[in-house]
Motif scaffolding. Structure first.
Motif, mmCIF file in Angstrom:
data_model
loop_
_atom_site.group_PDB
_atom_site.id
_atom_site.type_symbol
_atom_site.label_atom_id
_atom_site.label_comp_id
_atom_site.label_asym_id
_atom_site.label_seq_id
_atom_site.Cartn_x
_atom_site.Cartn_y
_atom_site.Cartn_z
ATOM 1 N N PHE A 80 -30.072 -9.809 19.044
ATOM 2 C CA PHE A 80 -30.883 -8.654 18.634
ATOM 3 C C PHE A 80 -32.218 -8.534 19.380
ATOM 4 O O PHE A 80 -32.583 -7.428 19.801
ATOM 5 C CB PHE A 80 -31.028 -8.625 17.109
ATOM 6 C CG PHE A 80 -29.686 -8.510 16.437
ATOM 7 C CD1 PHE A 80 -28.943 -7.351 16.549
ATOM 8 C CD2 PHE A 80 -29.133 -9.581 15.754
ATOM 9 C CE1 PHE A 80 -27.679 -7.247 15.979
ATOM 10 C CE2 PHE A 80 -27.873 -9.495 15.176
ATOM 11 C CZ PHE A 80 -27.141 -8.318 15.294
ATOM 12 N N ILE A 105 -29.719 -2.976 15.294
ATOM 13 C CA ILE A 105 -29.772 -4.071 14.304
ATOM 14 C C ILE A 105 -29.633 -3.506 12.890
ATOM 15 O O ILE A 105 -30.110 -2.405 12.594
ATOM 16 C CB ILE A 105 -31.082 -4.874 14.451
ATOM 17 C CG1 ILE A 105 -31.062 -6.100 13.535
ATOM 18 C CG2 ILE A 105 -32.317 -4.020 14.204
ATOM 19 C CD1 ILE A 105 -32.127 -7.129 13.840
ATOM 20 N N GLY A 106 -28.977 -4.255 12.038
ATOM 21 C CA GLY A 106 -28.762 -3.826 10.660
ATOM 22 C C GLY A 106 -30.002 -4.051 9.825
ATOM 23 O O GLY A 106 -30.004 -4.877 8.910
ATOM 24 N N LYS A 170 -29.336 -15.990 6.784
ATOM 25 C CA LYS A 170 -29.365 -16.473 8.166
ATOM 26 C C LYS A 170 -29.998 -17.868 8.217
ATOM 27 O O LYS A 170 -29.477 -18.787 8.872
ATOM 28 C CB LYS A 170 -30.173 -15.483 9.004
ATOM 29 C CG LYS A 170 -30.305 -15.818 10.458
ATOM 30 C CD LYS A 170 -31.222 -14.775 11.098
ATOM 31 C CE LYS A 170 -31.317 -14.886 12.577
ATOM 32 N NZ LYS A 170 -32.220 -13.856 13.137
ATOM 33 N N TYR A 193 -20.829 -12.380 13.504
ATOM 34 C CA TYR A 193 -22.294 -12.467 13.442
ATOM 35 C C TYR A 193 -22.702 -13.646 14.321
ATOM 36 O O TYR A 193 -22.215 -14.768 14.110
ATOM 37 C CB TYR A 193 -22.657 -12.681 11.969
ATOM 38 C CG TYR A 193 -24.117 -12.774 11.615
ATOM 39 C CD1 TYR A 193 -25.067 -11.941 12.194
ATOM 40 C CD2 TYR A 193 -24.547 -13.688 10.654
ATOM 41 C CE1 TYR A 193 -26.407 -12.023 11.826
ATOM 42 C CE2 TYR A 193 -25.882 -13.778 10.275
ATOM 43 C CZ TYR A 193 -26.805 -12.945 10.878
ATOM 44 O OH TYR A 193 -28.123 -13.035 10.504
ATOM 45 N N ASN A 250 -19.379 -8.175 9.350
ATOM 46 C CA ASN A 250 -20.316 -7.804 10.401
ATOM 47 C C ASN A 250 -19.760 -8.430 11.681
ATOM 48 O O ASN A 250 -19.620 -9.651 11.731
ATOM 49 C CB ASN A 250 -21.706 -8.394 10.100
ATOM 50 C CG ASN A 250 -22.698 -8.108 11.188
ATOM 51 O OD1 ASN A 250 -22.461 -7.281 12.062
ATOM 52 N ND2 ASN A 250 -23.836 -8.798 11.142
ATOM 53 N N TYR A 281 -22.930 -8.486 2.563
ATOM 54 C CA TYR A 281 -22.697 -7.039 2.457
ATOM 55 C C TYR A 281 -21.849 -6.672 1.226
ATOM 56 O O TYR A 281 -21.342 -5.563 1.134
ATOM 57 C CB TYR A 281 -22.046 -6.520 3.752
ATOM 58 C CG TYR A 281 -22.933 -6.767 4.960
ATOM 59 C CD1 TYR A 281 -23.969 -5.892 5.263
ATOM 60 C CD2 TYR A 281 -22.769 -7.892 5.761
ATOM 61 C CE1 TYR A 281 -24.820 -6.129 6.337
ATOM 62 C CE2 TYR A 281 -23.616 -8.147 6.842
ATOM 63 C CZ TYR A 281 -24.639 -7.257 7.122
ATOM 64 O OH TYR A 281 -25.479 -7.500 8.180
ATOM 65 N N LYS A 312 -29.995 -6.788 2.374
ATOM 66 C CA LYS A 312 -29.349 -5.485 2.483
ATOM 67 C C LYS A 312 -29.217 -4.828 1.112
ATOM 68 O O LYS A 312 -29.198 -3.613 0.994
ATOM 69 C CB LYS A 312 -27.976 -5.610 3.159
ATOM 70 C CG LYS A 312 -27.968 -6.508 4.398
ATOM 71 C CD LYS A 312 -28.700 -5.907 5.592
ATOM 72 C CE LYS A 312 -29.215 -6.939 6.571
ATOM 73 N NZ LYS A 312 -28.450 -7.303 7.688
ATOM 74 N N TYR A 406 -21.345 -0.800 8.558
ATOM 75 C CA TYR A 406 -21.132 -0.792 10.007
ATOM 76 C C TYR A 406 -19.880 0.000 10.376
ATOM 77 O O TYR A 406 -18.835 -0.141 9.727
ATOM 78 C CB TYR A 406 -20.989 -2.228 10.539
ATOM 79 C CG TYR A 406 -22.260 -3.041 10.339
ATOM 80 C CD1 TYR A 406 -23.484 -2.570 10.821
ATOM 81 C CD2 TYR A 406 -22.235 -4.251 9.649
ATOM 82 C CE1 TYR A 406 -24.659 -3.293 10.621
ATOM 83 C CE2 TYR A 406 -23.400 -4.981 9.463
ATOM 84 C CZ TYR A 406 -24.609 -4.500 9.944
ATOM 85 O OH TYR A 406 -25.770 -5.213 9.749
ATOM 86 N N PHE A 437 -21.053 -9.780 20.050
ATOM 87 C CA PHE A 437 -20.578 -10.522 18.874
ATOM 88 C C PHE A 437 -19.464 -11.498 19.235
ATOM 89 O O PHE A 437 -18.795 -12.020 18.342
ATOM 90 C CB PHE A 437 -20.080 -9.544 17.796
ATOM 91 C CG PHE A 437 -21.150 -8.618 17.282
ATOM 92 C CD1 PHE A 437 -22.038 -9.031 16.303
ATOM 93 C CD2 PHE A 437 -21.278 -7.331 17.774
ATOM 94 C CE1 PHE A 437 -23.028 -8.188 15.825
ATOM 95 C CE2 PHE A 437 -22.261 -6.474 17.307
ATOM 96 C CZ PHE A 437 -23.147 -6.901 16.334
ATOM 97 N N ARG A 446 -20.784 -1.250 17.916
ATOM 98 C CA ARG A 446 -21.127 -1.192 16.500
ATOM 99 C C ARG A 446 -22.267 -0.216 16.258
ATOM 100 O O ARG A 446 -23.278 -0.242 16.953
ATOM 101 C CB ARG A 446 -21.552 -2.583 16.006
ATOM 102 C CG ARG A 446 -21.630 -2.670 14.483
ATOM 103 C CD ARG A 446 -22.364 -3.913 14.017
ATOM 104 N NE ARG A 446 -23.809 -3.762 14.126
ATOM 105 C CZ ARG A 446 -24.688 -4.653 13.678
ATOM 106 N NH1 ARG A 446 -24.271 -5.788 13.123
ATOM 107 N NH2 ARG A 446 -25.993 -4.444 13.816
HETATM 108 C C1 MLT Z 1 -27.102 -7.437 12.169
HETATM 109 O O1 MLT Z 1 -27.595 -6.416 12.634
HETATM 110 O O2 MLT Z 1 -26.019 -7.863 12.512
HETATM 111 C C2 MLT Z 1 -27.800 -8.179 11.119
HETATM 112 O O3 MLT Z 1 -28.241 -7.317 10.213
HETATM 113 C C3 MLT Z 1 -28.924 -8.963 11.563
HETATM 114 C C4 MLT Z 1 -29.246 -9.961 10.492
HETATM 115 O O4 MLT Z 1 -29.025 -9.720 9.315
HETATM 116 O O5 MLT Z 1 -29.690 -11.036 10.838
#
Ligand code: MLT
Length: 468
Positions: A80, A105-106, A170, A193, A250, A281, A312, A406, A437, A446
């Motif tokens: 990221f 990025i999520g 994480k 991930y 993810n 998630y 999230k 996603y 990934f 993604r």
């Molecule tokens: C991602 O974008 O894959 C995740 O959100 C990043 C993360 O949660 O560390």
């Protein structure tokens, strides 16, 4: 001026046997090599003796500390920040471009809802009172939030003392890797991930990356693609000690069914593996009957660990709060409960989650907080729908985006980094290339649904203009 005493010391150092100085100008470094052969001291105790030598280098390149060789195995920086770097480079080269939209990025973008926020504010205020002030808390989290997680999110399927509250999933994955150490073989979904693979490399579980396959030696890659419904063929897998499994996934957005998770748990129990189930998630799941936790599956208590996070759920990506569940029955091969060793890691390398944020976690788990989480999830799921329909209207097939934030776009053979660059340059939209990934993600892109609604709508318009 140098004192006579100091100059005497320097002179005797210079004269010491084994010290060599070469070249001028030079920088002399004292290099310690430990452990050296064991020597017996006058007191009779035996301990490693550090040997000391002076080296002189014409140009100093660093200290005398050897780099951890595992870090040299990592092929690139973390995904990221790498994406952010490319975005910033683009922006620097094109300062007058329209605002860039991030579907990368999520990271959550919607404000923390009022009831949940009241917990954070209340937690901070309490610290300003004589009665409410607290310093260090339990490294495993406060008793009340551990109880509430057990009751509200696991329906009592797990016990409060099996919950470790932390600063996020994480970070917990990193700490789990510290606990497992270098002697295990990890398996990952491919794509996955990136934290699972990168931390496996860092702790020394792997060999080098194979430049052709882009897979690290000694990691088991479990291919997850549309043709296998994003669920690996467990029977065909080589043995792995630790299996990282993420659902909703993810990056693919795929959600494992109950039958698939039953097969995973049965496989782990039969092979003596431990599943690290990433459920970050879970609240996005809307399809009835799909498990939100691995602990809904029979047999999971002997072989599964679950990592999870409020990031999230409640917009806590910046606030930081997560948890890991390790049932008492999960044991290492010598019978030691895994929970005990994780507790040792947490008490040693972590000082407990912020008391302010744990107070916010408590309000997340009130009925009002849970309702707010649902509303937030609905918002992001609607974004996912917009992105999915939008990208499909450009002629692409996509996956995910229904029970997950996603959307995973099939590029039909195109290189994902190329498409990423093309979209950034032509549409000023940041996405994530599937290859980031893992090799199994090549040919996919993604899209994250965590952007604000208006950005998702505009991103679709821009993508249509470029791709349709
Ligand atoms: C991602 O974008 O894959 C995740 O959100 C990043 C993360 O949660 O560390």
């Amino acid at each position: 001026m140098m004192s006579p005493m100091l100059s005497g010391v320097c002179l005797s150092l210079l004269a010491a046997p084994g010290l060599a100085f070469v070249g001028t100008p030079f920088i002399a470094q004292q290099v310690r090599h430990a452990p050296a052969p064991t020597s017996r001291s006058v007191t009779g105790s035996s301990r490693p003796r550090a040997s000391t030598r002076m080296v002189a280098t014409p140009d100093k390149v660093g200290t005398g500390v050897k780099r951890n060789e595992n870090f040299a195995k990592l092929k690139a920086g973390y995904l990221f920040p790498g994406i952010a770097k490319r975005r910033n480079a683009y922006l620097e080269a094109n300062p007058d471009c329209r605002p860039i939209i991030s579907l990368g990025i999520g990271d959550t973008t919607q404000p923390i809802p009022p009831h949940i926020l009241s917990g954070l504010v209340g937690g901070a205020k309490t610290l300003g009172t004589k009665e409410g002030y607290t310093g260090y808390g339990a490294e495993q989290g406060k008793a009340d939030i551990r109880e509430k997680i057990s009751e509200k999110l696991y329906n009592g399927l797990i016990k409060p003392d099996e919950v470790f509250v932390s600063d996020g999933a994480k970070c917990d994955i990193g700490r789990l890797q510290m606990m497992f150490g270098s002697g295990v073989v990890s398996a990952v979904q491919d794509p996955s991930y990136p934290v699972y693979v990168d931390t496996s490399v860092m702790v020394g579980q792997t060999g080098e990356v194979n430049e052709e396959t882009m897979q690290y030696d000694n990691i088991v890659y479990m291919p997850c693609k549309p043709s296998n419904d994003f669920f690996p063929d467990l029977k065909a897998l080589p043995h792995a000690d630790v299996i990282y499994f993420c659902s909703p996934n993810n990056p693919t957005g795929a959600v494992a069914t109950r039958e698939q998770l039953e097969a995973l748990v049965a496989h782990a129990n039969a092979k003596g593996s431990i599943v690290v189930f990433d459920a970050a998630y879970a609240p996005f799941i809307r399809t009835p009957g799909v498990p939100k936790s691995i602990f809904e599956i029979e047999g999971s208590r002997t072989c599964c660990i679950e990592v999870n996070s409020f990031s999230k759920y409640a917009g806590f990506t910046g606030a930081r709060l997560g948890w890991t569940v390790i049932p008492n029955e999960v044991k290492f091969s010598d019978g030691t409960p895994v929970r005990n060793d994780f507790n040792r890691v947490m008490t040693t390398a972590f000082n407990g989650a912020s008391n302010i944020v744990q107070s916010g976690g408590m309000t997340c788990l009130d009925d009002e907080g849970m309702a707010e989480i649902d509303t937030l999830m609905d918002y992001y799921l609607e974004n996912a729908k917009i992105l999915k329909e939008g990208i499909e209207s450009c002629g692409f097939k996509s996956h995910g985006g229904k029970d997950a934030p996603y959307v995973y776009v099939d590029l039909e053979g195109k290189a994902s980094w190329d498409v990423f660059s093309e979209i950034l340059e032509k549409a000023q939209v940041v996405t994530i290339p599937g290859a980031g990934f893992g090799p199994g993600g090549e040919g996919f892109l993604r899209l994250s649904a965590f952007a604000p609604r208006e950005s998702c709508v505009e991103a679709v318009e821009r993508l249509r203009a470029v791709l349709a």
